[in-house]
Scaffold this active site. Structure first.
Site, PDB file in Angstrom:
ATOM      1  N   TYR A  43       0.828  -1.204   0.000  1.00 59.73           N
ATOM      2  CA  TYR A  43       0.000   0.000   0.000  1.00 59.73           C
ATOM      3  C   TYR A  43       0.859   1.249   0.000  1.00 59.73           C
ATOM      4  CZ  TYR A  43       0.883   0.989   4.979  1.00 59.73           C
ATOM      5  OH  TYR A  43       1.477   1.318   6.176  1.00 59.73           O
ATOM      6  N   LYS A 156       6.468  -1.787   1.941  1.00 60.83           N
ATOM      7  CA  LYS A 156       5.274  -1.232   2.573  1.00 60.83           C
ATOM      8  C   LYS A 156       4.120  -2.209   2.375  1.00 60.83           C
ATOM      9  CE  LYS A 156       3.189   3.337   3.281  1.00 60.83           C
ATOM     10  NZ  LYS A 156       3.383   3.419   4.718  1.00 60.83           N
ATOM     11  N   GLU A 188      12.751   2.840  13.799  1.00 59.48           N
ATOM     12  CA  GLU A 188      11.789   3.892  13.399  1.00 59.48           C
ATOM     13  C   GLU A 188      10.628   3.825  14.366  1.00 59.48           C
ATOM     14  OE1 GLU A 188       9.921   3.145   9.593  1.00 59.48           O
ATOM     15  OE2 GLU A 188      10.072   0.984   9.860  1.00 59.48           O
ATOM     16  N   LEU A 212      11.158   1.560   7.033  1.00 60.16           N
ATOM     17  CA  LEU A 212      10.474   1.989   5.824  1.00 60.16           C
ATOM     18  C   LEU A 212      11.173   3.238   5.301  1.00 60.16           C
ATOM     19  CD1 LEU A 212       7.916   1.392   4.051  1.00 60.16           C
ATOM     20  CD2 LEU A 212       7.019   3.469   5.090  1.00 60.16           C
TER      21      LEU A 212
HETATM   22  N1  PDD Z   1       2.898   5.411   7.566  1.00 59.14           N
HETATM   23  N2  PDD Z   1       7.585   4.078   8.957  1.00 59.14           N
HETATM   24  C1  PDD Z   1       6.448   3.368   8.977  1.00 59.14           C
HETATM   25  C2  PDD Z   1       6.454   2.032   9.636  1.00 59.14           C
HETATM   26  C3  PDD Z   1       5.279   3.886   8.360  1.00 59.14           C
HETATM   27  O1  PDD Z   1       4.141   3.173   8.347  1.00 59.14           O
HETATM   28  C4  PDD Z   1       5.331   5.165   7.751  1.00 59.14           C
HETATM   29  C5  PDD Z   1       4.139   5.766   7.059  1.00 59.14           C
HETATM   30  C6  PDD Z   1       6.541   5.871   7.773  1.00 59.14           C
HETATM   31  C7  PDD Z   1       6.699   7.219   7.123  1.00 59.14           C
HETATM   32  O2  PDD Z   1       6.681   7.098   5.723  1.00 59.14           O
HETATM   33  P1  PDD Z   1       6.140   8.280   4.805  1.00 59.14           P
HETATM   34  O3  PDD Z   1       6.935   9.474   5.128  1.00 59.14           O
HETATM   35  O4  PDD Z   1       6.355   7.779   3.417  1.00 59.14           O
HETATM   36  O5  PDD Z   1       4.669   8.452   5.163  1.00 59.14           O
HETATM   37  C8  PDD Z   1       7.644   5.289   8.370  1.00 59.14           C
HETATM   38  C9  PDD Z   1       1.724   5.755   6.794  1.00 59.14           C
HETATM   39  C10 PDD Z   1       1.425   7.214   6.806  1.00 59.14           C
HETATM   40  C11 PDD Z   1       0.548   4.885   7.231  1.00 59.14           C
HETATM   41  O6  PDD Z   1       0.758   3.672   7.318  1.00 59.14           O
HETATM   42  O7  PDD Z   1      -0.548   5.396   7.446  1.00 59.14           O
END
Ligand code: PDD
Length: 298
Positions: A43, A156, A188, A212
């Protein structure tokens, strides 16, 4: 995209399913979808500002990278992805909010190995209004928890159970996020990337298989460097957290957010720090530049 004769006003939320925009109440996903049974899918989440989806190219590239790693093909090329997202945003009248898009390995009789023969992937997306939360700028609380995920969290995937449990534990303890630690190393957070400031230098875990590769992380990294901030992609330890001058997190939906408490103790002075402020301004400038670019394009 085929529009199944719906507009938002007559049908409420409009979602995208397998090539069509349909009323959410009409959207049907087979219960034997492998996303539902196995979490066999991937996703993306994009931010929408002023009705424009931000950094869509980077999100598409990460989607394709995740897909390739699990031997799934995304049935949308880059233009199709962009068009789908824009139409979904417009159909739902989203000005400030997000787009969620998921691709699974489709519908087949339950069996762990991939289905034999051609099974079309399921592609589902929604766009939702969600105004930014101004209280985040004052800083949030975090708790430190073990990173209990698998070895390819750079992909992801919709397998988010460890993230779900960590996020719930954070909430139970009155915190916004869980900072995850694997073998003493800070990786993270449950749904964001984490950064530490020490001696004026900003540290964040390198983009390998243990985190991620956040789109916001990449944008922030570049913007902060351009602003002359010393940013290093070097892992730091759980013990470093207790000595950190500043901590912050980044994610698509929240941007740059100061972390002002961990496990109930203040971080640094207990208020958002100056380096976090600089990084946050650099990030906001990058978003403004992206918005200008998108407006010129359209
Ligand atoms: N989450 N690390 C994890 C485990 C994440 O699920 C996310 C993003 C990030 C940050 O990635 P980005 O900057 O590309 O949003 C880091 C999204 C927002 C979610 O699952 O809703």
């Amino acid at each position: 995209v085929g529009v199944h004769a719906v507009t938002q006003s007559e049908a409420g939320e409009v979602v995208y399913l397998n090539g069509q925009l349909v009323a959410r109440s009409e959207a049907r996903i087979d219960p034997e979808d492998r996303g539902f049974l196995f979490g066999d899918g991937i996703y993306e989440v994009l931010e929408v500002q002023a009705g424009l989806p931000l950094f869509a190219q980077a999100h598409y590239e990460r989607l394709v990278r995740s897909a390739q790693a699990i031997q799934l093909s995304v049935p949308l090329d880059k233009d199709g992805f962009l068009r789908t997202i824009r139409e979904l945003v417009a159909a739902n009248g989203v000005e400030e909010g997000l787009v969620y898009l998921q691709v699974t390995r489709g519908v087949a009789p339950r069996s762990h190995a991939f289905p034999q023969g051609e099974v079309p992937p399921t592609v589902f997306a929604f766009a939702r209004s969600q105004p930014p939360d101004p209280s985040l700028a004052q800083g949030v609380a975090a708790v430190v928890l073990p990173d209990q995920r698998w070895y390819r969290v750079d992909l992801k995937t919709v397998n988010l159970l460890p993230n779900v449990l960590a996020s719930q534990e954070a909430r139970r303890r009155g915190a916004y996020e869980a900072i995850l630690v694997r073998d003493g190393v800070v990786t993270e957070c449950s749904h964001s990337n984490v950064w530490m400031v020490r001696g004026g230098v900003v540290y964040t875990h390198p983009a390998d298989t243990w985190i991620l590769h956040g789109v916001t992380r990449a944008v922030t990294l570049q913007a902060a460097r351009q602003a002359g901030i010393d940013v290093r992609e070097e892992a730091f330890l759980e013990v470093d957290l207790w000595e950190a001058q500043e901590l912050f997190l980044t994610s698509t939906t929240a941007g740059v957010v100061p972390i002002v408490r961990i496990n109930g103790r203040p971080v640094g002075t207990g208020v958002p720090g100056p380096v976090t402020g600089q990084v946050s301004r650099a990030y906001r400038q990058a978003v403004e530049a992206e918005l200008r670019r998108l407006r010129e394009e359209s």
